[in-house]
Each structure stands twice: as C-alpha cells, then as structure tokens.
Design an enzyme around this catalytic site. Sequence first.
Site, PDB file in Angstrom:
ATOM      1  N   GLY A  11      -8.966  -7.788  -0.537  1.00 20.13           N
ATOM      2  CA  GLY A  11      -7.715  -7.994   0.186  1.00 20.13           C
ATOM      3  C   GLY A  11      -7.143  -9.380  -0.022  1.00 20.13           C
TER       4      GLY A  11
ATOM      5  N   GLY B 243     -13.816  -3.486  -0.205  1.00 13.76           N
ATOM      6  CA  GLY B 243     -15.197  -3.020  -0.134  1.00 13.76           C
ATOM      7  C   GLY B 243     -15.459  -1.844  -1.061  1.00 13.76           C
TER       8      GLY B 243
ATOM      9  N   LYS C 264     -17.963 -15.445   1.950  1.00 14.62           N
ATOM     10  CA  LYS C 264     -19.394 -15.326   2.244  1.00 14.62           C
ATOM     11  C   LYS C 264     -20.223 -14.817   1.079  1.00 14.62           C
ATOM     12  CE  LYS C 264     -18.751 -14.096   7.095  1.00 14.62           C
ATOM     13  NZ  LYS C 264     -18.797 -12.880   7.920  1.00 14.62           N
TER      14      LYS C 264
ATOM     15  N   ARG D 285       0.817  -1.212   0.000  1.00 14.96           N
ATOM     16  CA  ARG D 285       0.000   0.000   0.000  1.00 14.96           C
ATOM     17  C   ARG D 285       0.854   1.266   0.000  1.00 14.96           C
ATOM     18  NH1 ARG D 285      -4.897  -1.893   3.894  1.00 14.96           N
ATOM     19  NH2 ARG D 285      -6.149  -2.748   2.214  1.00 14.96           N
TER      20      ARG D 285
END
Length: 651
Positions: free
Chosen positions: A346, A369, A196, A36
């Site tokens: 991620g 997200g 999920k 990052r």
Amino acid sequence: MNKRSVRDLDVRGKRVLVRVDFNVPIRDGRVVDDARIERALPTIRYLLERGARPALISHLGRPKGEPDPECTMDPVAIRLEELLGVPVLKLDTAVGREVEEALAAFSEGIVLLENSRFYPGEMKNDPEFSEQLASPFDLYVDDAFGVAHRAHATTVGVAKLLPAAAGLLMEEELDYLDRIRLHPERPFVAILGGAKVSDKLGIMQSMLELADALLIGGAMCFTFFKAKGLETGNSLVEEDYLEEAKHLMSEAGEKLVLPVDLVAAEMMEEGAPSKLVGVEEFPPGLMGLDIGPETVEEFKSYISRAKTIFWNGPMGVFEVDAFAKGTEGVARAVAESEALSVGGGGDLVAAVRKLGLEDEMSFISTGGGASLEYVEGRELPGVAVLPDKERSWMARRPLMAANWKMNKVVREAEVYVTHLLPRISDAEELDVAIFAPFTCLHAVARMTQDTPVLAGAQDFYYEDSGAYTGEVSAPMLKDIGAGAVIVGHSERREIFGETDEMVARKTARAVSAGLLPVVCVGEKGAERDAGRMWERVSGQVRAAFEYLDAGGIRGGAIVFAYEPVWAIGTGEVASPEDAQDAIGKIRGLLEELGGGSFAEEVRILYGGSIKVGNIGEIMAQKDVDGGLVGGASLEAGSFAELVNGARAVIE
Ligand code: ADP
Ligand code: MG
C-alpha cells in the site's frame, strides 16, 4: 496463469457476482482515492460489453459485522458511476429478495451491493451466508486480488457454490507475479523497505532464495545494523528480531545489500533539522528516516543491470518530503530500467503514485499482503478455490512429425507414403506431418494432398527470390504444395551456422506466407552442464519473435519443438519429466510474450529420442503436444507405430 478466466466463461445474459476490492479511503462521504475502482473497470466493462448482468460486492473499512453508516458503499457508487459512465444501482443490502428483484428488473448498467462486512458471516466464511450471497447468481468472478489471502464468504465461500473464474485484474496480477516467482529473468533484484522486519521476514527469506540481490531500505535496515552491533540511535529497531536478522545476514552473504549512508533527524517532521551520516557513525539521539544519496547510487547500480525487479515498501518516511528522496531516487532508477518491474504494498504504491511514476513500472500490484504471500509461494485461499483452466486436447491438436533429414530418394519417399497412409488412415484426433528433403517434397506433397498428412520442408530462405544460390523460398514451397517448414533445427544451427537472427527472419516469413513453422530450440550438453539450459532455450524462443508479434498472431500459426541437443544420438536420455519441465517453461514464456490464450494454443513438440517404448509416457505430459521424430521416422511401419502410440494416450 492456469486458473479459469472470465474470458473462458460464456457470460451472455448471466447474472454474475463480481468480488471487487473497493476498499478505498473515504473522507466526508467522498472517495479520496479511486485507484482501486479504476483497476476493476476492465472486468466490469468486459462483462457489460458481453451482455452479462453484473453485481459487484466488496468490503470497505472495518465495520464489526453489522451495518455502520461510516462504511456504506454509497460514496463508491457515486464515483463508480462517474468513472464507468453507466447507471449504478446501489442496494442497501448484499443478500435476499431485493437483490434478485434488482437483477431481474435492471436492464442497463450494474448493481452495487452493500458492504460485505456488514454481515457477521463474511469474515467467518459462514456457509449459510455464502448460500445467501450465491443464490441470486449464475456465475462468480473474483477480481479482488488484494483480499485473496483471506478466506471469507465473498472470496472463498461463494466460489465453491457457483461456477467461478478469475477477473481480468486478478488474471493480470497472477501473470505478473508468476513471472517474478516462477521464471524471473536474471539478474533479479528485490528491493524491500517499509516499517517492520517482522512483516517481511517471509518475503526476505524467499527473496534470498529467488533473487540475485536483495536491497534493504526503510526502517527495517536498523534491525540489521543493531544486530551487527552498530549504533542506531532512536531509529526503529525490532529487538525481538535481532537473532533472525543475524541469521539472515549469515545465510545471505553478498546477496543482502544494506545502506551505506542515512538521513538522520530528531523528529519525523517536516523542517526537523537533519543530517547525512555514514552507517558506521550513527549519532545517538537521532532517528534514521531515509537512505542517503550514496546508498541510492549503490542501489542504482544493481537496478540498472537488473532484468527483473520486485519492490515492496518505501526506502524512508516518504510521507515527509525531507525524507522522501531515497524512495524517489530508487523509484526513478526503477522507472528508467528496461527490466520487468513489479511493485506492491500500500505505502510503496502510494509513494510511486505521488511521484507520478506508476506508469513507468511494468505492473503495480493491488495486493500488499496478498502479493507478498503469493510471491513467497504460499497458497492464497481466494486463488486456490478458483478452478484450473480446462486443458482439453482439442484446444491443441497433437502433432506427430517425421523428420527424414538428408535421407530418401524420390522412389523411397513414394514407397514410404504408400505404406504409411493405410496404417494411419483413421487417425482423426491428431495431425501428422512429413518433413522431406526438397528433391522428394513435391512427390510427398502430391501423394498426401487429399489426406490428413501435411507435407513440409526441412528448411528454406526468408527472401522470396533473387541472388541466393542454392536456396529455396516460401513461395516455392507453397508452389509444390508444402504446408509447413522446420526452422532452426539444431543441425542447421550447429553444422550450418544458422543464427537466432536467421531463425527469427525465417519464422516471420513462414508465418506471413501461411507456412506452419516448426521452430526448434534446445540446449547443448555443455550449456546444460553449466546450468545455462534455460538461458539458452528462453533466448532462442524470445529471438524467434524478433520480427513477429506474439500478441498479434494466433497460437495455431506457430509450432515449437524442444530438442535437448545433448540427448540426440548420444545414448544419454532425457526423461519424460525433463521434457515436461522444459516444455512447461517454454509455454510459460510464450504466455509472457503473447498472453495466456496464445500460449494455450501453441503446440510444443518434443524432439528428443522418441521411441515406441517411451511415446506413451512422453505424450502423457501435460504440455507436450507431440513429437518431432528423427531416426524412428525413417521407416513407415515404425513411424506409424509411433503415431498410433500417441493416439492411444489421447483417447
Ligand atoms: P508497504 O505498505 O509498501 O508494504 P510498509 O507498510 O511496510 O510498506 O511500511 C511503510 C511505512 O514505513 C511508511 O509509512 C514509512 O513512513 C515507514 N518508514 C519507512 N522508512 C522508515 C524509517 N526509516 N523510520 C520509520 N518509518 C519508516
Ligand atoms: Mg503499509
């Protein structure tokens, strides 16, 4: 991207607050993964090279609104200094006099502020805290796409208080994700995996609308299998989402592609005995932990045909080597494909990097997200708050062009120009061009020589001289004073069989010869009716750059004209909104081909039926930069009226 960029700001000498995403993993006081930090370097270097005084701010970990030694930015400062090669002055605060003093005294390198989440006002987007953050600065640059879906003081609050712009990474993120979201080249294949279903319902729904195929792997496939009534053993199933899963499957039909075989084991551990099973015969008592080789082959067949790929979430428990093969197989297929490929999330990014394939993908998003929400079409507060690029007319001077086609002898041309010039003599805010037949082009060029009117040809050949009976070349046009040329007019394409290949060669030659090409693109009625308008038009635009590097020329060196061929001389009309729609898309594609500032500079004309009655509305469309006028340009008086009608809108 239509947001203001750091490249649009004058940063010299300015104190710039830069929001970066330095939320990196730290172990024993050391940064263990600096990806990052790396991604933020271009913006930091850009600011330093231009004499700005940047101070960086980020959150790190999850401190509870107060200082927490576990979450200090100190380790980041050390790594940043190594990567950047300039001094990093790390402060123990993010606000207050100390920041002002540091900015005033510090002459070299950059300032790094302390963790923004040491302050309770950060996550509450507290106005007072935002004031304190903003007060020592002149400008704000947001390069933290990964937190753009959060409305915090450092992502939204300060952006409202200072002149704000997107950093280079933010800009790149938005550009790539816009290509996925707004005009994906087809076939478009979406790959979704991870843990999920519940996390990814939104993106599944939007991908079912956007993509041509949706490949499902990871744990989430078991919720679908269970919903189908299949045995899933101890695999991860979200019982609360079985109804949703059924609903999605019935809506998706063929588009939703589920695994056909799986790797099942007793435990999620290295060395646990595992076996390969078909989805119809899943053994009770085992857990599904990866997709099988047959599924990889099946997925590959979609991936190899794709022109656009969006991938989020790994295909299995990639952290354990025994269950990483599915993710690896899919990653290699994506790496080999020629498609525009964008990956996010991620864990997916970690998996791709572990395989060393991150450079083989077109783009790896730093947002998990945030990238999902953006692609779903949701508004991200950190993006929404950034001001749009200013679209000044002056960035692209409008152009009104007369295309006489095969009309007028020399005497008529002379009379026309004599009548036209006084009627438009004070037209300073736009360009005017006349595209004349070869026989009278010399006369037109001579008469318009010291006027704002540009003389152009309707065609030429891309070789300079030789055995090309009947043709004229770029140097010949230049010799008689022509400054522009129409390339690939629909009549040349249709009646004279001019191909994309010839258009590409002519375009490149015109640019290299210093002739302004007006490259015509457009779809026929049958193509429009078959829903292939954009396929045709985008193909023509791309083809025009076959021998020309869009990134290597100025946007001002080329003009496009969009002609809805079905609306020319047929009585059918394209509305001004149709024109904007098509031309806006063309500009989006030019951005993809040559970058944002190139696309902002290219003039795109509308070549449908332009009349005095509709010129105002057409020119009012934001991406329409003028007209290529056929029939209505044949008479000097009516063309002058059109030119003046266009001016009325510009003023
Ligand atoms: P991303 O971060 O890329 O968005 P997620 O966070 O949604 O992905 O999911 C990643 C996690 O899903 C990984 O830790 C991986 O081990 C886990 N996972 C993938 N497949 C399975 C599976 N079949 N069973 C259990 N966990 C899985
Ligand atoms: Mg994750």
